[in-house]
Design an enzyme around this catalytic site. Structure first.
Site, PDB file in Angstrom:
ATOM      1  N   GLU A 156      34.862  38.181  33.547  1.00 56.18           N
ATOM      2  CA  GLU A 156      34.953  37.405  32.313  1.00 56.18           C
ATOM      3  C   GLU A 156      33.687  36.619  31.989  1.00 56.18           C
ATOM      4  O   GLU A 156      33.516  36.151  30.852  1.00 56.18           O
ATOM      5  CB  GLU A 156      36.134  36.428  32.387  1.00 56.18           C
ATOM      6  CG  GLU A 156      35.983  35.291  33.376  1.00 56.18           C
ATOM      7  CD  GLU A 156      36.423  35.617  34.803  1.00 56.18           C
ATOM      8  OE1 GLU A 156      36.706  34.683  35.560  1.00 56.18           O
ATOM      9  OE2 GLU A 156      36.465  36.819  35.136  1.00 56.18           O
ATOM     10  N   CYS A 203      39.201  37.937  41.433  1.00 59.59           N
ATOM     11  CA  CYS A 203      38.726  37.088  42.525  1.00 59.59           C
ATOM     12  C   CYS A 203      39.911  36.613  43.392  1.00 59.59           C
ATOM     13  O   CYS A 203      40.473  37.394  44.148  1.00 59.59           O
ATOM     14  CB  CYS A 203      37.902  35.928  41.991  1.00 59.59           C
ATOM     15  SG  CYS A 203      36.884  35.145  43.282  1.00 59.59           S
ATOM     16  N   HIS A 240      33.898  38.287  38.976  1.00 54.77           N
ATOM     17  CA  HIS A 240      34.419  37.682  37.745  1.00 54.77           C
ATOM     18  C   HIS A 240      33.942  38.484  36.534  1.00 54.77           C
ATOM     19  O   HIS A 240      32.823  38.283  36.045  1.00 54.77           O
ATOM     20  CB  HIS A 240      33.939  36.231  37.620  1.00 54.77           C
ATOM     21  CG  HIS A 240      34.634  35.292  38.547  1.00 54.77           C
ATOM     22  ND1 HIS A 240      35.849  34.712  38.254  1.00 54.77           N
ATOM     23  CD2 HIS A 240      34.286  34.843  39.779  1.00 54.77           C
ATOM     24  CE1 HIS A 240      36.223  33.942  39.263  1.00 54.77           C
ATOM     25  NE2 HIS A 240      35.292  33.999  40.204  1.00 54.77           N
TER      26      HIS A 240
END
Length: 511
Positions: free
Chosen positions: A171, A79, A169
């Site tokens: 994660e 990001c 993202h």
């Protein structure tokens, strides 16, 4: 040699999730502020640049020398990290006309080892107001979404180390194959072996503790909780009886907890001394009813007792603590050069007369990793997987003034509630549960007698980390059974209610 990944933190709320994803792939990692100098140790295998609440076009946007880093190690920008990489390399990053927040669908345009076993189209999670509108020379697009032309990119050609950027993202849970992408970066790009296990951690940590402590002796405050118990067991593996544990009964523990915890420590062969300080705490708490006064009194009294017991020992040069990684991360500012380590809640504010060096064997572990290490060490599961319990204990679950009689009432009610959760197989389905004694008496009828007794509130929440929590939807027949059992067995309580408030706006504890 332990392999390591560094995560440069630019202030994202998701940075810890990146670390969790790397750890789950069995690769050791650390989070450092973006402005911290990087120590290029031989085991360092790659760098991940986190997201940020900032825009790369802000005048005071956090910066890092991505080109210099990527000249030495593989880099993955996430990001903000991707936008920073593009901008500093000569690309164009601007405020998006069509911003992306939430779910989006990634379309892979060029196959790359980063996307090994990832479908051509998959859901990802976006959270950005800026977009990369033009990549720098020497970079190529790997994937797009319906809204943005550059969702993933890499530096092409043979210049420097591999350099990737992901606008989304990977994660977070909602990026379906995001953690696979992170694992691919670790294995395919960084060449990590993915062999960092609890067993390896124990071996390495015990050896490091022996080196740090040498012939010294360690004093440590134990609480019966997961962190302090695992930390003490590791120190014990390193130095044996030169660890002196102190477990204080402050009169605010759960029913029979003092004896049960000491029995567990005995089975683990830990050198721990139990200190009965109940009357001392009750005396200090007399007349105090505000939550802040009670917390301060409990903390100050604990320090007083621990200091007295510690000074009764001789030749102590180290203080053991159960500090874990979230404590360390939260105390490090990404917005300035200062670093302030947060004090452990059990020993914060110890007198300056205790000139001791810290021993913190868990300071780089997350809570779930602490539990895995505990299992490997042979610590009983009933201790490792207990619900969180507040540092001030039942002192903040008794609203208003704390007295010995109120503690007895709450201990009995709480024990009935927790035992019922275990008996019905519900204990492991909630994150935290407990009973709260309210400063409210109400009229009741038991047999032919009129009663005027206390009210207890039952609290149970579901959560991942305690930052947010929802009230647990326990079965009504179960709640009815618990209510009847408490009222029938605990003389002094004639009413039971159930708390259906979530966090936010409420908190998990009432005080």
């Amino acid at each position: 040699m332990t392999e390591k990944i560094l995560i440069l933190d630019f202030g994202s709320q998701y940075t810890q999730l990146i670390a969790r994803a790397v750890r789950e792939a069995q690769v050791y990692c650390e989070i450092i502020p973006y402005h911290r100098a990087i120590d290029y140790t031989p085991g360092l295998k790659g760098i991940i640049l986190s997201g940020s609440p900032c825009s790369v076009n802000d005048a005071d946007a956090p910066m890092a020398d991505v080109a210099a880093i990527a000249g030495r190690l593989p880099v993955l920008g996430v990001c903000y990290g991707a936008q920073l990489t593009a901008r500093l390399s000569g690309g164009r990053v601007e405020r998006s006309e069509k911003r992306e927040y939430g779910r989006a669908f990634l379309e892979i345009k060029h196959r790359d080892p980063l996307f090994a076993s990832v479908p051509d189209r998959s859901q990802v999670w976006m959270s950005h107001g800026d977009s990369i509108l033009a990549l720098p020379d020497g970079f190529e697009v790997l994937a797009t979404t319906d809204s943005i032309p550059v969702a993933a990119f890499r530096r092409s050609g043979g210049e420097g180390q591999p350099l990737y950027g992901l606008q989304f993202h990977p994660e977070v849970f909602h990026s379906e194959h995001g953690r696979l992408m992170i694992r691919n970066f670790l294995t395919e790009t960084c060449g990590c072996r993915c062999d960092w296990t609890p067993s390896h951690f124990i071996t390495d940590t015990v050896e490091a503790l022996r080196t740090q402590i040498g012939d010294g002796q360690v004093v440590m405050a134990l609480s019966g909780g997961v962190d302090s118990t695992v930390a003490a067991t590791l120190i014990d593996r390193a130095i044996g009886d030169r660890l002196h544990g102190i477990f204080v009964d402050n009169g605010l523990l759960r029913k029979d907890e003092f004896r049960q915890v000491l029995d567990t420590y005995s089975r683990l062969s830990l050198n721990v001394r139990g200190v009965d300080a109940r009357e001392h705490f009750y005396t200090r708490l007399a007349g105090k009813s505000s939550p802040e006064d009670k917390r301060k009194t409990i903390g100050a009294t604990f320090i007083e007792v621990f200091d007295r017991e510690a000074h009764a020992l001789t030749n102590i040069s180290f203080l053991g603590q159960g500090t874990i990684y979230p404590d360390v991360i939260e105390s490090v500012s990404v917005h300035g050069p200062s670093v302030t380590i947060k004090s452990h809640h059990n020993v914060g504010g110890l007198p300056e007369t205790m000139k001791l060096s810290l021993v913190e064997p868990l300071r780089y572990l997350f809570k779930d990793e602490v539990r895995k290490v505990g299992l490997e060490l042979g610590i009983p599961g009933e201790l490792l997987f207990r619900h969180p319990f507040p540092g001030p204990g039942l002192g903040i679950r008794i609203l208003g003034e704390v007295t010995e009689e109120k503690v007895r009432l709450l201990q009995e009610a709480d024990a009935i509630y927790i035992d019922a959760l275990r008996r019905h197989g519900l204990y492991d389905s909630v994150w935290q549960a407990g009973a709260i004694l309210l400063p409210v008496k109400s009229v009741g009828v038991m047999g032919d007698e009129r009663t005027y007794e206390y009210t207890v509130a039952l609290r149970a929440v579901t959560s991942v980390d305690g930052m947010t929590a929802d009230w647990a939807h326990l079965p009504h027949p179960f709640l009815g059974e618990v209510s009847n059992e408490i009222i029938n067995r605990v003389r002094g309580i004639n009413r039971v209610v159930y708390d259906i408030s979530s966090k936010p706006p409420a908190t998990i504890e009432w005080e």
